[in-house]
Design a protein around this motif. Structure first.
Motif, short mmCIF file in Angstrom:
data_model
loop_
_atom_site.label_atom_id
_atom_site.label_comp_id
_atom_site.label_asym_id
_atom_site.label_seq_id
_atom_site.Cartn_x
_atom_site.Cartn_y
_atom_site.Cartn_z
N HIS A 198 0.78 -1.08 -0.28
CA HIS A 198 0.02 -0.15 0.12
C HIS A 198 0.80 1.34 0.04
CE1 HIS A 198 -3.16 -2.77 1.86
NE2 HIS A 198 -2.13 -3.08 2.35
N LYS A 199 0.43 2.27 -0.61
CA LYS A 199 1.25 3.49 -0.76
C LYS A 199 0.29 4.72 -0.35
CE LYS A 199 4.27 5.95 -3.73
NZ LYS A 199 5.04 5.85 -4.97
N PHE A 200 0.75 5.52 0.63
CA PHE A 200 -0.13 6.81 1.28
C PHE A 200 1.07 7.70 1.37
CE2 PHE A 200 -2.67 3.19 2.43
CZ PHE A 200 -4.08 3.77 2.17
N ASP A 201 0.47 8.89 1.45
CA ASP A 201 1.45 10.09 1.95
C ASP A 201 1.70 9.96 3.54
OD1 ASP A 201 1.30 11.38 -0.88
OD2 ASP A 201 -0.54 12.65 0.00
N VAL A 202 0.68 9.61 4.24
CA VAL A 202 0.80 9.56 5.62
C VAL A 202 0.54 8.16 6.15
CG1 VAL A 202 0.65 10.69 8.02
CG2 VAL A 202 1.09 11.98 6.02
N ILE A 203 1.41 7.64 7.14
CA ILE A 203 0.62 6.46 7.96
C ILE A 203 0.78 6.92 9.42
CG2 ILE A 203 1.01 4.00 8.49
CD1 ILE A 203 0.39 4.09 6.04
N ILE A 204 -0.52 6.76 9.79
CA ILE A 204 -0.55 6.88 11.42
C ILE A 204 -0.68 5.66 12.13
CG2 ILE A 204 -2.07 8.08 13.18
CD1 ILE A 204 -2.42 10.33 11.19
N VAL A 205 0.10 5.31 12.85
CA VAL A 205 -0.38 4.05 13.72
C VAL A 205 -1.01 4.43 14.96
CG1 VAL A 205 0.79 1.77 14.44
CG2 VAL A 205 1.80 2.97 12.55
N GLY A 206 -2.16 3.94 15.21
CA GLY A 206 -2.96 4.36 16.49
C GLY A 206 -4.06 5.27 16.06
N LEU A 243 -4.60 16.85 7.88
CA LEU A 243 -4.17 16.68 6.67
C LEU A 243 -4.68 16.81 5.41
CD1 LEU A 243 -1.90 13.95 8.62
CD2 LEU A 243 -0.78 15.67 7.04
N PRO A 244 -5.79 17.56 5.45
CA PRO A 244 -6.78 17.72 4.28
C PRO A 244 -5.89 17.68 3.14
CG PRO A 244 -6.45 19.99 5.40
CD PRO A 244 -5.71 19.13 6.09
N GLY A 245 -6.46 16.96 1.79
CA GLY A 245 -6.01 16.86 0.69
C GLY A 245 -4.85 15.78 0.68
N ALA A 246 -4.09 15.32 1.71
CA ALA A 246 -3.23 14.18 1.72
C ALA A 246 -3.97 12.82 1.61
CB ALA A 246 -2.09 14.36 2.81
N SER A 247 -3.26 11.95 1.17
CA SER A 247 -3.76 10.28 1.22
C SER A 247 -3.38 9.90 2.59
CB SER A 247 -3.35 9.70 0.23
OG SER A 247 -1.84 9.52 0.19
N VAL A 248 -4.17 9.57 3.74
CA VAL A 248 -3.66 9.45 5.13
C VAL A 248 -4.52 7.84 5.36
CG1 VAL A 248 -3.87 10.07 7.26
CG2 VAL A 248 -3.77 11.74 5.74
N ALA A 249 -3.55 7.12 5.89
CA ALA A 249 -3.94 5.94 6.50
C ALA A 249 -3.94 5.63 7.94
CB ALA A 249 -3.42 4.76 5.74
N VAL A 250 -4.84 5.26 8.52
CA VAL A 250 -4.58 4.87 10.34
C VAL A 250 -4.65 3.39 10.15
CG1 VAL A 250 -5.54 5.25 12.58
CG2 VAL A 250 -5.61 7.23 10.71
N LEU A 251 -3.53 2.86 11.06
CA LEU A 251 -3.54 1.43 11.48
C LEU A 251 -3.87 1.35 12.82
CD1 LEU A 251 -1.98 1.23 8.65
CD2 LEU A 251 -0.53 -0.11 9.74
N THR A 252 -4.60 0.26 13.02
CA THR A 252 -4.98 0.35 14.55
C THR A 252 -5.25 -1.29 14.79
OG1 THR A 252 -6.67 0.64 16.19
CG2 THR A 252 -7.30 0.95 14.14
N MET A 254 3.75 17.26 9.65
CA MET A 254 3.55 16.20 8.61
C MET A 254 3.13 16.86 7.38
SD MET A 254 2.98 12.61 10.04
CE MET A 254 1.40 13.06 10.92
N ALA A 255 2.14 17.60 7.50
CA ALA A 255 1.71 18.41 6.09
C ALA A 255 2.95 19.05 5.43
CB ALA A 255 0.57 19.15 6.56
N ALA A 284 5.47 4.98 2.95
CA ALA A 284 4.66 6.38 3.18
C ALA A 284 5.93 7.41 3.07
CB ALA A 284 3.98 6.44 4.35
N LYS A 285 5.54 8.83 3.03
CA LYS A 285 6.44 9.86 3.21
C LYS A 285 6.91 10.12 4.77
CE LYS A 285 5.10 12.39 -0.97
NZ LYS A 285 4.38 13.57 -1.66
N ALA A 286 5.61 10.14 5.41
CA ALA A 286 5.96 10.36 6.95
C ALA A 286 5.01 9.37 7.76
CB ALA A 286 5.26 11.73 7.22
#
Ligand SMILES: Cc1cc2nc3c(=O)[nH]c(=O)nc-3n(C[C@H](O)[C@H](O)[C@H](O)COP(=O)(O)OP(=O)(O)OC[C@H]3O[C@@H](n4cnc5c(N)ncnc54)[C@H](O)[C@@H]3O)c2cc1C
Length: 578
Positions: A3-11, A23-32, A408-409, A189-191
């Motif tokens: 998977h590819k996103f701009d930002v990955i947030i774990v939690g 992060l409006p406009g960015a592709s963001v995934a949250v893993l939990t 991160m933005a 991800a980038k960040a």
């Protein structure tokens, strides 16, 4: 799967969700690893501190003073300034996003008192905690999850992050196990933001949810990132006896008192002014002292929380949850009986070191690790120092979660995806395959129980060199046994035995770093109390510990970092008297 996103947030607790909204406009995934609204943030009842001054005069600088003093001066003061100044805006952001705060008669956010929060630099209590009944954390999660869905944030629920990917010094992704299928996924991800919460489960008696396993701290630690001030772990005075479930400080805020086995309200003896509302570290120590003096109930290791004198009506109105907990877990009726309690492992002041933009910093020179961020309980931006005040964690989540998101933005606007390292899933596959194929015969449950008992016994409210050395030996032995953990369940789908075994490895790392820090720190400060060094020692120990994982299994290297003070006499370290 890739998977590819701009930002990955774990939690997906308060910190992760607050960041996701910036992060409006960015592709963001949250893993939990749990469903988002089951994150431990949902258990927070008391409230979130911000000097709004809605009911009486208040200032962020008074809040900062309480935070620095409460933290026994191990606080990085510029970070405490950011926390308390920006708390005000961050709480309004929650309000504007729809959080149903309790209101004053004229429609403003209502505020209540909480331990350690004062007006005019310690003169008396102040109403600073903003709240939504006794479910503030629950409301934060619900409100922010809805906002995140509205903002097209992509959620990967029940994914267990196993590894952080780095290439040439830049963070570039994570690897996770999909719990439902047993499949391994790579997220590029980038960040990357770690917002994975605390590790209370390293102790047997804890207020923390089953998911609080120190995952983020351990994964970073294994990748060479230090852990800061891990010896600073808070024990909340009023956990339900044997179970650890929290009876909120609100009980004492409303007038509840601690009672020993002889029928004495003993806090009056130790702390004539603050009595039962003295800071958490002090009250926990007084309870332990009573137990040691043979004043526990029936000579056992607990005392009582007594709310009987408040009367049935006030208890029902102000403390409904606490009443229910006592009835459900102990079969005790608080209206007519005192409730058995003991100190419970509650909150990590330490964690992954960050700067005020939530960037992870990897040494005593504050060198950032590009692309890697941490916020919330997993992080140590060092606003809580050696002891956190009640309601100051939720505010940490929203202030530094928000800062992480905003930074991160900027970062993703000027950086491309760094290439993944070769064989990005190698480490994670090996970890999982080893557990599946092991025939070593060791049981994860036994190792976990031994670790938790040892932490309760020797790395608790009071510590000694001898005890800590023994605890380190035990943990080292358990690390060895851990290599031989064998699973009974070899299935792929929802293999919770596998998940628990992986998490046990995380907990062992956290226990190891905590115990090393506690052994090294030859002084008593905040939550860290050494019977053999009972005084605070600012000459030698006004500094942070940084624990690095060594090459070999039991190697830990400790380094140190200065505490940052600001040039203002009001914040100069003083003896903490109440
Ligand atoms: C009972 C209790 C009451 C409290 N009351 C208050 C209060 O009134 N006021 C206050 O200020 N503070 C309070 N605190 C402290 C505060 O609630 C916590 O410190 C805070 O909620 C932690 O939030 P977080 O966002 O850092 O992490 P959490 O809310 O713990 O969330 C962690 C997230 O990380 C995810 N995660 C973890 N590991 C992995 C992994 N390996 N892979 C994928 N996902 C992972 C989890 O699924 C979860 O979504 C309380 C704490 C407890 C335990």
């Amino acid at each position: 799967m890739y998977h590819k996103f701009d930002v990955i947030i774990v939690g997906a607790g308060g910190a992760g969700l607050m960041a996701a909204m910036q992060l409006p406009g960015a592709s963001v995934a949250v893993l939990t690893k749990v469903y988002p609204t089951r994150s431990h943030t949902g258990a927070a009842q008391g409230g979130v501190a911000a000097a709004l001054g809605n009911l009486e005069e208040d200032h962020w600088k008074w809040h900062m003073y309480d935070t620095v003093k409460g933290g026994d001066y191990l606080v990085d003061q510029p970070a405490a300034e950011v926390l308390t100044r920006e708390a005000i805006d961050a709480v309004y952001e929650l309000e504007h996003r729809g959080l149903p705060f309790n209101r004053t008669a004229d429609g403003r956010i209502d505020q209540r008192r909480f331990g350690g929060h004062t007006r005019n630099y310690g003169e008396g209590p102040v109403r600073r905690s903003c709240y939504a009944a006794d479910r503030t954390g629950h409301m934060i999660l619900q409100t922010m999850y809805q906002n995140a869905i509205k903002n097209q944030v992509r959620f990967f629920n029940e994914f267990l992050m196993l590894d952080l990917l780095m290439n040439d010094g830049q963070a570039c992704g994570v690897v996770a196990l999909e719990i439902r299928t047993g499949e391994i996924h790579t997220f590029h991800a980038k960040a990357i933001l770690f917002a994975t919460g605390g590790y209370g489960r390293a102790w047997r008696v804890t207020s923390n949810a089953f998911a609080c396993m120190g995952d983020g701290m351990s994964v970073a630690y294994r990748r060479g990132i230090p852990l800061e001030d891990m010896e600073m772990y808070q024990f909340h005075p009023t956990g339900i006896y044997k179970v650890g479930v929290l009876l909120s400080e609100a009980a004492r805020g409303e007038g509840g008192k601690l009672l020993n086995g002889k029928g004495e309200y003993f806090m009056e003896r130790y702390m004539p002014t603050m009595k039962d509302l003295a800071p958490r570290d002090i009250v926990s120590r007084c309870i332990i002292q009573e137990i040691k003096d043979g004043n526990g109930v029936d000579g056992k290791d607990y005392v009582y929380l007594d709310v009987r004198h408040l009367g049935a009506a006030k208890i029902a109105e102000k403390l409904p949850d606490i009443t229910d907990f006592a009835r459900n877990y102990l079969g005790v009726e608080p209206i007519t009986e005192p409730v058995p309690i003991q100190p419970t492992a509650h909150y990590a002041m330490g964690g992954i070191p960050t700067d005020i933009d939530a960037r992870v910093v990897i040494d005593d020179q504050w060198t950032p690790q590009p692309g890697f961020y941490a916020a919330g309980e997993v992080a140590c931006v060092s606003v809580h120092g050696a002891n956190r005040l009640g309601t100051n964690s939720l505010v940490d989540l929203i202030v530094f979660g928000r800062r992480a998101g905003k930074h991160m933005a900027q970062f993703i606007a000027s950086n491309d995806h760094a290439p993944l390292p070769s064989e990005p899933e190698g480490y994670s596959r090996e970890l999982v395959d080893r557990l599946y194929s092991s025939k070593g015969g060791e049981s994860a449950a036994n190792i976990r129980a031994t670790m938790q008992n040892e932490m309760d016994d020797k790395v608790f409210v009071e510590r000694t060199e001898n005890g800590l050395r023994k605890a380190l030996d035990t943990i080292a032995g358990l690390q060895d046994s851990y290599k031989n953990v064998q699973l009974q369940d070899k299935g792929k789908h929802f293999n919770t035995e596998l998940v628990e075994a992986v998490e046990l490895g995380f907990l062992l790392d956290c226990a190891e770093a905590t115990t090393h820090g506690a052994l090294a720190r030859q002084e008593s400060r905040g939550a860290h109390f050494r019977l053999d060094y009972p005084k605070r020692d600012d000459v030698n120990w006004l500094k942070h510990t940084l624990a690095f994982k060594g090459e070999k299994t039991h190697d830990v290297r400790l380094d140190y970092k200065d505490v940052i003070l600001i040039d203002d006499p009001i914040f100069k370290p003083k003896e903490r008297k109440y």
